[in-house]
Design a protein around this motif. Structure first.
Motif, PDB file in Angstrom:
ATOM      1  N   CYS A  35     -23.163 -86.158 -23.379  1.00 33.26           N
ATOM      2  CA  CYS A  35     -21.823 -85.839 -22.855  1.00 33.26           C
ATOM      3  C   CYS A  35     -21.110 -84.875 -23.786  1.00 33.26           C
ATOM      4  O   CYS A  35     -20.757 -85.224 -24.909  1.00 33.26           O
ATOM      5  CB  CYS A  35     -20.968 -87.085 -22.650  1.00 33.26           C
ATOM      6  SG  CYS A  35     -19.344 -86.651 -22.015  1.00 33.26           S
ATOM      7  N   CYS A  76     -14.357 -88.537 -19.298  1.00 30.96           N
ATOM      8  CA  CYS A  76     -14.585 -87.189 -18.798  1.00 30.96           C
ATOM      9  C   CYS A  76     -14.822 -87.216 -17.292  1.00 30.96           C
ATOM     10  O   CYS A  76     -15.085 -88.262 -16.707  1.00 30.96           O
ATOM     11  CB  CYS A  76     -15.746 -86.535 -19.531  1.00 30.96           C
ATOM     12  SG  CYS A  76     -17.348 -86.868 -18.817  1.00 30.96           S
ATOM     13  N   CYS A 111     -17.783 -88.600 -24.563  1.00 29.85           N
ATOM     14  CA  CYS A 111     -17.323 -89.859 -23.979  1.00 29.85           C
ATOM     15  C   CYS A 111     -17.736 -91.052 -24.841  1.00 29.85           C
ATOM     16  O   CYS A 111     -18.896 -91.191 -25.199  1.00 29.85           O
ATOM     17  CB  CYS A 111     -17.932 -90.059 -22.594  1.00 29.85           C
ATOM     18  SG  CYS A 111     -16.890 -89.423 -21.296  1.00 29.85           S
ATOM     19  N   HIS A 153     -18.058 -89.001 -16.203  1.00 26.99           N
ATOM     20  CA  HIS A 153     -18.369 -90.393 -16.520  1.00 26.99           C
ATOM     21  C   HIS A 153     -17.241 -91.397 -16.296  1.00 26.99           C
ATOM     22  O   HIS A 153     -17.463 -92.586 -16.349  1.00 26.99           O
ATOM     23  CB  HIS A 153     -18.845 -90.496 -17.986  1.00 26.99           C
ATOM     24  CG  HIS A 153     -20.024 -89.628 -18.274  1.00 26.99           C
ATOM     25  ND1 HIS A 153     -20.005 -88.647 -19.244  1.00 26.99           N
ATOM     26  CD2 HIS A 153     -21.250 -89.550 -17.700  1.00 26.99           C
ATOM     27  CE1 HIS A 153     -21.170 -88.019 -19.267  1.00 26.99           C
ATOM     28  NE2 HIS A 153     -21.938 -88.543 -18.338  1.00 26.99           N
TER      29      HIS A 153
HETATM   30 ZN   LIG Z   1     -18.485 -88.008 -20.467  1.00 32.73          ZN
END
Ligand SMILES: [Zn+2]
Lengths: 591, 399
Positions: free
Chosen positions: B65, B76, B69, B79
């Motif tokens: 990520c 984000c 995250c 996610h």
């Molecule tokens: Zn993320």
């Protein structure tokens, strides 16, 4: 004690008295606890006569406390009391109700016109400002429970400080207000204080006592270990205070050397005065801080004083940075000046390309500084969105670098360096020059005139060293050859490639030395007309007493006159800033 | 780069070492602390800030990520809607706490985000995707901006973004790119800045007051004034030069840095459990009122700073000295010099061990005379005869 109805008479008669005394620029003691005038008031600790209040005839109350430009707008009512806390809201509410009662007493019909009555009182409530040691505010707001905090050192800690914007016919209300304030004080369980007597006089140059709050390690930390940070901040602040007065690190050193044991470097107070104005205050402060002491041979630096001097010499670089930071600071906005006349001259802008920012504007024509990378990125993206089979660049993809423009304003100060400008006014003009150079991107030049001629003390420059060096040569003395000063500045501007020149004439007088004829005043106007012929933007900063001549001069030069009470640095900076802003706006209107 | 632990410490730069450490600890537990080091050239402000990269602890993120995250609190756009199982399926990875830089010539798109060109031009699967910029990529870490005064002067757009990012804790960021949906995400980034107030265009507070106020603490750097320190610094520099030539840079330091890293993690946990005692919170609130401070941010920073300072000094309780130490750092860029000096001198840390503190008595002379200035009480107007009401200088002055 008094019979019914007499309160209205009593108030009216007080109103008449106030008209009489205020007309003679005087204040009175109303009853025993209250001082009323249209001026500022002060205690007189220096006289060691307690209980005396001085009415400062050169300090208009509206100007001093409320930043009004015009004088005589405000009646200043101080009700002195013994120590104790007084809530300004109580005062506001009481005045509110008492006024209402008074209006009814005056005109019984109002008893049935509640709305009208309320409106009358509310109007006054917006014109009355109250400060006590517990807070302050406009009466109307206090009435609605909105209180601003009281700040240490403000008016009002041993008295209820009331400012009322009243015209002559309304002075009777002063009695109503004073009587009501007294009643609230008494109800708060605090005794009124008797003002022993009042005297009238001018306020001397106001300078703060920094020795009162600056703490040096050897002074206050008895037996306690001085912490490093506070120590540094205190010394720094002391140096900044001295720099405000003397100019820079070199000057502070020069001043301190006047008190060294080296007889060759010692300078008498008179000699110091010429350059820096009144230095007695600072001497007192340094003495209080334990940096100077009396000896049979005059004042000399103490051991700590020498230590401080050494510190200044060793940390010159950092201290100069701190001083410059201070010089760049904008003073609080506002400023007390009056502007007469206006100009419509256009300024020209300089354009440059901002490589950091691009604009995508398909409406614009096909010209400009094409931002190739941005355009390709946009085209790639749009090709994808458009579903093109391959990369294509369309008009809508084009990106251009943004054009920015600014208006450079090169300032030429024309400073009166006749004898009357010595001291604080000289320092203020020098500070203005330093401030302009440090806070802007433009060039600054300084021309002075004195004795019988004028000098370019600083040619147009962006270099602070050159500026400071030039400024340090200014030693006010002699008469006022203003025409020569203006003429020198006109030529200086003509001979240099300057952008949007702004000529700033700073003077506390009018010309008394001619240039071309026998008539100094006429020559001044003639020189002014040369300013106009060369299309140089012109402002003159002067004092009210010379208004008549300076207004003519500004007219001749096709410029503007600014009048101030005091040629201090805040006023000067605010005026020039105001004018520069006008010049920038005049460009915007063009576009 | 000189190893962090080898950097010379002296009076003028000591505070910055503390602040940098405090900010890393705070960022590690998700609470940004924004710092600004101001000083002349040669005060080592950028060196210290950049070198502290070497002591940054690791963080765990959802695997791959780019927004960093936190697996336990994904934020984000990819996610944030996933549940724990889905995230577990993605896996996690450990990365060093981010440390990125923005310079005054960086473009807005690079700072916030822009279209991902590599994805767009992928010959096999071209797609329009957002590439998050420096700020979102620095989430849970640090961004360093050298010459922030120039940035504020020449790039008002980036300045506005910074104002949002630093506006709250966490801050927020909006990424707009034509043709793509607008992304609005929280960001937890500590902004570190450096500037020379004496160089063009001058001190930050004169250029963009608002941005200057967003910095929790400003460290005014002093130059080394002892010969010993200077010669040590010179020696260190030339030593590093030789070491680098021999290309052995990697081996020099890591055990010491690892120890510092472990300290930071330990302090992070300690910080999460430490609170400011009531009497100190009270004290800060009184300072705020008494000196009529305008900035709430200032007292919040003072709280955060005092606790962090006590933590990195391995103390289990916050002391009054932790607060007083913060006063110049938190306030010098926010109040005028007179106010600052009054505040510093106002505090008396007598008996700080038992936490007793008091405001010093008033020092001003007139105040001491307060009781005596008026010798007599006055009668009230309503009790006086009409003839006694108006008194002038003449009638009051005995001949
Ligand atoms: Zn993320």
């Amino acid at each position: 004690m008094m019979g019914e109805g007499t309160n209205v008479d009593k108030a009216a008669s007080i109103g008449n008295y106030l008209n009489l005394y205020f007309g003679q620029e005087q204040g009175i003691r109303l009853g025993e606890s209250t001082v009323v005038s249209r001026k500022a008031h002060a205690r007189m600790p220096e006289k060691r006569v307690k209980g005396q209040i001085k009415i400062l005839t050169n300090r208009d109350a509206g100007k001093k406390y409320l930043d009004y430009v015009d004088i005589d707008q405000v009646v200043h009512i101080d009700v002195y009391h013994r120590p104790g806390q007084i809530d300004p809201r109580d005062i506001a509410r009481a005045i509110f109700w008492q006024m209402e009662q008074h209006f009814i007493e005056k005109d019984p019909h109002l008893q049935y016109a509640e709305d009208e009555r309320f409106k009358m009182v509310a109007d006054y409530a917006n014109k009355i400002f109250i400060t006590t040691n517990q807070g302050k505010g406009v009466m109307y707001e206090l009435f609605q429970n909105v209180v601003k905090p009281y700040q240490e050192g403000e008016e009002g800690w041993d008295h209820v400080h009331v400012l009322a914007r009243l015209n002559r016919e309304e002075y009777y209300l002063v009695y109503v207000i004073a009587e009501t304030v007294e009643a609230v004080v008494i109800e708060s369980g605090i005794k009124l204080a008797k003002v022993r007597n009042i005297i009238h006089g001018n306020q001397k140059e106001e300078r703060e006592s920094y020795a009162g709050y600056i703490k040096l390690p050897w002074k206050n930390f008895k037996g306690q270990h001085a912490k490093q940070m506070p120590d540094k901040e205190n010394v720094n602040q002391l140096i900044l205070k001295l720099a405000e007065k003397f100019g820079g690190v070199d000057e502070i050193e020069e001043f301190m050397e006047s008190y060294s044991t080296n007889v060759f470097k010692r300078k008498g107070v008179e000699q110091q005065k010429k350059k820096w104005g009144d230095v007695e205050h600072d001497i007192e402060q340094l003495q209080e801080l334990g940096l100077l002491k009396d000896t049979p041979f005059g004042k000399i630096l103490t051991k700590q004083g020498l230590q401080l001097k050494e510190f200044v010499v060793n940390h010159k670089c950092e201290l100069e940075t701190e001083i410059r930071r201070n010089t760049r600071k904008m003073p609080g906005s506002g400023g007390r000046f009056k502007k007469l006349g206006k100009v419509d001259q256009q300024s020209s802008a300089v354009q440059y390309t901002n490589r950091n920012k691009t604009k995508n504007n398909s409406e614009a024509n096909w010209s400009g500084d094409l931002a190739v990378p941005q355009t390709v990125i946009q085209a790639t993206k749009n090709s994808f969105m458009r579903g093109d089979s391959q990369l294509s660049i369309k008009k809508e993809d084009l990106h251009y670098y943004e054009k920015k423009s600014y208006i450079p304003i090169d300032v030429c100060l024309v400073v009166d360096a006749s004898g009357s400008m010595a001291g604080d006014k000289r320092q203020a003009a020098c500070f203005l020059a330093e401030h302009l150079l440090l806070s802007g991107k433009e060039k600054v030049a300084v021309v002075t005139f004195q004795e019988r001629s004028s000098t370019v003390v600083v040619p147009f420059t962006k270099n602070q060293r050159i500026l400071s060096k030039g400024l340090s040569t200014i030693n006010p003395a002699g008469l006022t050859p203003m025409a020569d000063g203006i003429e020198t500045a006109v030529n200086l501007i003509k001979d240099n490639r300057v952008r949007n020149p702004l000529m700033v004439l700073i003077t506390d007088g009018i010309p008394n030395i001619p240039k071309w004829t026998m008539d100094a005043l006429a020559d001044g106007l003639e020189a002014g007309s040369h300013v106009a012929q060369n299309r140089i933007r012109f402002i003159c900063i002067g004092v009210e007493s010379n208004r008549f001549y300076l207004e003519k001069l500004a007219n001749q030069a096709n410029g503007v006159l600014y009048l101030v009470d005091d040629l201090n640095k805040d006023n000067l900076i605010n005026i020039v800033r105001h004018e520069k802003k006008n010049m920038m706006d005049s460009k915007r209107n063009l576009a | 780069m000189i190893p962090f632990y080898k950097l010379e410490r002296y009076e003028g730069n000591e505070a910055l070492f503390d602040l940098v450490t405090m900010s890393i600890v705070s960022s590690y537990v998700g609470e940004p602390l924004h710092l600004h080091a101001e000083g002349l050239r040669g005060t080592g402000k950028t060196t210290i800030m950049r070198a502290s990269r070497q002591i940054l602890p690791n963080i765990t993120r959802i695997k791959g990520c780019i927004y960093n995250c936190d697996p336990e609190a994904p934020h984000c756009p990819h996610h944030r809607h996933l549940d724990l199982e889905q995230i577990a399926a993605l896996g996690t990875e450990i990365i060093p706490m981010p440390f990125l830089e923005i310079s005054h010539s960086t473009k807005v798109g690079t700072v916030a985000g822009s279209i991902d060109l590599s994805r767009l031009t992928d010959p096999a699967h071209p797609e329009a995707q957002l590439l998050p910029g420096i700020i979102p990529q620095a989430h849970r870490g640090i961004i360093f901006i050298d010459e922030i005064n120039r940035l504020a002067d020449t790039s008002p757009e980036i300045t506005d973004i910074l104002l949002d990012v630093m506006g709250n804790k966490p801050g927020h960021l909006q990424i707009e790119e034509a043709g793509l949906p607008v992304v609005d995400i929280p960001v937890n980034v500590s902004i570190w800045a450096a500037s020379n107030p004496d160089e063009d265009p001058g001190p930050l507070e004169e250029i963009r007051r608002q941005l200057s106020d967003r910095f929790d603490m400003v460290c005014y750097m002093g130059r080394p004034d002892s010969l010993d320190i200077l010669s040590n610094m010179l020696q260190e520099n030339s030593h590093m030069h030789r070491v680098q030539k021999a290309s052995q840079t990697e081996k020099v330091n890591d055990a010491k840095h690892e120890a510092l890293r472990q300290d930071i993690i330990k302090w992070g946990h300690l910080y999460e459990q430490t609170d400011l005692p009531d009497f100190l919170r009270n004290y800060i609130a009184r300072l705020y009122i008494k000196h009529n401070l305008e900035s709430i941010r200032a007292i919040e920073a003072m709280q955060q700073g005092a606790v962090l300072h006590s933590v990195i000094k391995n103390r289990d309780k916050v002391q009054i000295t932790d607060v007083t130490y913060m006063i110049p750092l938190v306030l010098k860029h926010r109040v005028d010099g007179d106010t600052l000096v009054r505040m510093i001198n106002d505090t008396d840390s007598r008996g700080n061990k038992d936490g007793i503190l008091s405001f010093r008595g008033k020092k001003n002379k007139p105040r001491e005379e307060e009781e005596e200035y008026f010798a007599n009480n006055a009668r009230a107007l309503k009790d006086m005869h009409r003839g006694e009401l108006v008194n002038t200088e003449k009638t009051l002055t005995p001949n």
